[in-house]
Design a protein around this motif. Structure first.
Motif, short mmCIF file in Angstrom:
data_model
loop_
_atom_site.label_atom_id
_atom_site.label_comp_id
_atom_site.label_asym_id
_atom_site.label_seq_id
_atom_site.Cartn_x
_atom_site.Cartn_y
_atom_site.Cartn_z
N GLN A 110 0.71 -1.35 0.06
CA GLN A 110 0.06 -0.03 -0.11
C GLN A 110 1.07 1.22 -0.05
N GLN A 111 0.50 2.41 -0.64
CA GLN A 111 1.13 3.46 -1.02
C GLN A 111 0.81 4.27 0.41
N ARG A 112 -0.33 4.20 1.07
CA ARG A 112 -0.66 5.12 1.82
C ARG A 112 -1.20 4.07 3.21
N GLU A 113 -1.11 4.66 4.30
CA GLU A 113 -1.43 3.95 5.52
C GLU A 113 -2.93 3.57 5.52
N VAL A 114 -2.88 2.20 5.83
CA VAL A 114 -4.25 1.60 5.95
C VAL A 114 -4.23 0.73 7.43
N PHE A 115 -5.41 1.00 8.02
CA PHE A 115 -5.80 0.27 9.36
C PHE A 115 -6.58 -0.69 9.16
N ALA A 116 -6.42 -2.04 9.54
CA ALA A 116 -7.22 -3.00 9.36
C ALA A 116 -7.38 -3.79 10.40
N ILE A 117 -8.30 -4.93 10.71
CA ILE A 117 -8.63 -5.77 11.82
C ILE A 117 -8.78 -7.23 11.18
N LEU A 118 -8.33 -8.12 11.76
CA LEU A 118 -8.44 -9.53 11.59
C LEU A 118 -9.69 -9.94 12.78
N LEU A 119 -10.84 -10.24 12.13
CA LEU A 119 -11.74 -10.70 13.32
C LEU A 119 -12.00 -12.07 13.36
N ALA A 151 -4.13 -4.34 12.87
CA ALA A 151 -2.99 -4.30 11.82
C ALA A 151 -2.89 -2.94 10.98
N HIS A 152 -1.67 -2.37 10.74
CA HIS A 152 -1.74 -1.32 9.81
C HIS A 152 -0.34 -1.44 9.38
N ASN A 153 -0.13 -0.43 8.20
CA ASN A 153 1.33 -0.43 7.59
C ASN A 153 1.90 0.67 7.59
N HIS A 154 3.01 0.85 7.65
CA HIS A 154 3.88 2.13 7.43
C HIS A 154 4.51 2.08 5.98
N PRO A 155 3.95 3.10 5.25
CA PRO A 155 4.40 3.15 3.71
C PRO A 155 5.72 3.60 3.78
N SER A 156 6.26 4.18 4.84
CA SER A 156 8.01 4.76 4.81
C SER A 156 8.65 2.99 4.87
N GLY A 157 8.18 1.98 5.25
CA GLY A 157 9.00 0.85 5.00
C GLY A 157 9.39 0.57 6.43
N VAL A 158 9.61 1.43 7.44
CA VAL A 158 10.18 1.04 8.65
C VAL A 158 8.77 0.61 9.62
N ALA A 159 9.04 -0.46 10.00
CA ALA A 159 8.09 -1.07 10.96
C ALA A 159 7.74 -0.73 12.34
N GLU A 160 8.96 -0.10 12.84
CA GLU A 160 8.96 0.04 14.13
C GLU A 160 7.81 1.12 14.69
N PRO A 161 6.94 0.61 15.55
CA PRO A 161 5.84 1.53 15.98
C PRO A 161 6.23 3.03 16.73
N GLY A 221 -5.44 6.57 5.17
CA GLY A 221 -4.89 7.72 5.64
C GLY A 221 -4.11 8.23 4.52
N THR A 222 -3.25 9.18 4.73
CA THR A 222 -2.23 9.87 3.90
C THR A 222 -1.17 9.13 3.57
N ILE A 223 -0.03 9.56 3.32
CA ILE A 223 1.37 8.68 3.30
C ILE A 223 1.64 8.34 4.55
N ASP A 224 1.53 9.00 5.48
CA ASP A 224 2.28 8.79 6.89
C ASP A 224 1.03 8.83 7.92
N ALA A 225 -0.28 8.76 7.68
CA ALA A 225 -1.22 8.79 8.92
C ALA A 225 -2.47 8.34 8.54
N ALA A 226 -3.12 7.81 9.49
CA ALA A 226 -4.51 7.51 9.22
C ALA A 226 -5.37 7.68 10.47
N SER A 227 -6.69 8.25 10.42
CA SER A 227 -7.61 8.30 11.60
C SER A 227 -8.41 7.21 11.86
N VAL A 228 -8.13 6.92 12.98
CA VAL A 228 -8.86 5.61 13.30
C VAL A 228 -9.78 5.95 14.63
N TYR A 229 -11.22 5.54 14.35
CA TYR A 229 -12.37 5.90 15.25
C TYR A 229 -12.72 4.68 16.01
#
Length: 224
Positions: free
Chosen positions: A120-129, A172-182, A145-153
């Motif tokens: 993904q080229q932008r941040e995506v927040f997802a859940i495994l149910l 789960a969510h991705n870091h488009p920067s490639g660095v997985a450190e939370p 979200g944008t390239i570096d953030a997503a609003s999660v409600y």
């Protein structure tokens, strides 16, 4: 020298059969997919050339059609074949998780989430149910979200959990920067969601952050 004239133990296909796919380099795996080279380059040489042009194996796999077809030795037919291979891998991992408890197939869950989110080229927040036996009921991308953030409600997360009557979730969510450190924001969000879901007796088993070729598990860090 054509690959057929190489020593048998060095040929990608024979090497895979004798040592397994994990023993092959990125270029050797890609060469098996390509099957043939182009004038001046055998399949392995072409594969290495493509890895350099796209920057990595991930670059080849995630290239859009137009960019993919610009390279010699590639085209629409190869693009279609490659996308079919990627989708088969995704469905295999999905079925593996559905057949087993996520707790018994943690690597499959992580690999599946990585496959879904790492390109993904932008941040995506997802859940495994998950059901009450921790088997996957549904994968649900919820926020983009944008390239570096997503609003999660949290309210939206709770609504989706209630819709499918899930007993537990993996965030789960991705870091488009490639660095997985939370980040600290990731940890704060996780705490908010844990608290919100606890009100309806639903456990958060983990939060997986996906980078490029790496993932970080909150559970393994002791944060959940």
């Amino acid at each position: 020298m054509a690959i057929k004239h190489w020593p048998k133990q060095q040929r990608p296909r024979e090497k895979l059969l004798s040592q397994g796919a994990k023993a092959l380099s990125d270029a050797e795996l890609l060469a098996i997919f390509l099957r043939t080279g182009i004038p001046g380059l055998d399949a392995v040489g072409l594969a290495q050339h493509l890895l350099e042009r796209f920057g990595s194996l991930r670059g080849v796999l995630s290239a859009p059609l137009e960019r993919f077809c610009q390279e010699l030795g590639l085209g629409e037919a190869k693009f279609v074949q490659l996308q079919a291979c990627i989708e088969m891998s995704r469905r295999y991992l999905e079925q593996e998780m559905q057949d087993l408890s996520v707790l018994d197939s943690a690597d499959a869950a992580r690999n599946y989430l990585s496959m879904e989110l790492s390109g993904q080229q932008r941040e995506v927040f997802a859940i495994l149910l998950l059901d009450n036996q921790h088997r996957v009921v549904q994968f649900a991308p919820l926020f983009y979200g944008t390239i570096d953030a997503a609003s999660v409600y949290p309210r939206v997360v709770v609504q989706r959990v209630l819709e499918v009557n899930a007993a537990a979730v993996i965030l789960a969510h991705n870091h488009p920067s490639g660095v997985a450190e939370p980040s600290q924001a990731d940890r704060h969000l996780t705490d908010r969601l844990i608290n919100a879901l606890a009100l309806i007796d639903v456990r958060v088993l983990d939060h997986i952050v996906v980078g490029h070729g790496e993932t970080v598990s909150f559970a393994e860090r002791g944060w959940i």
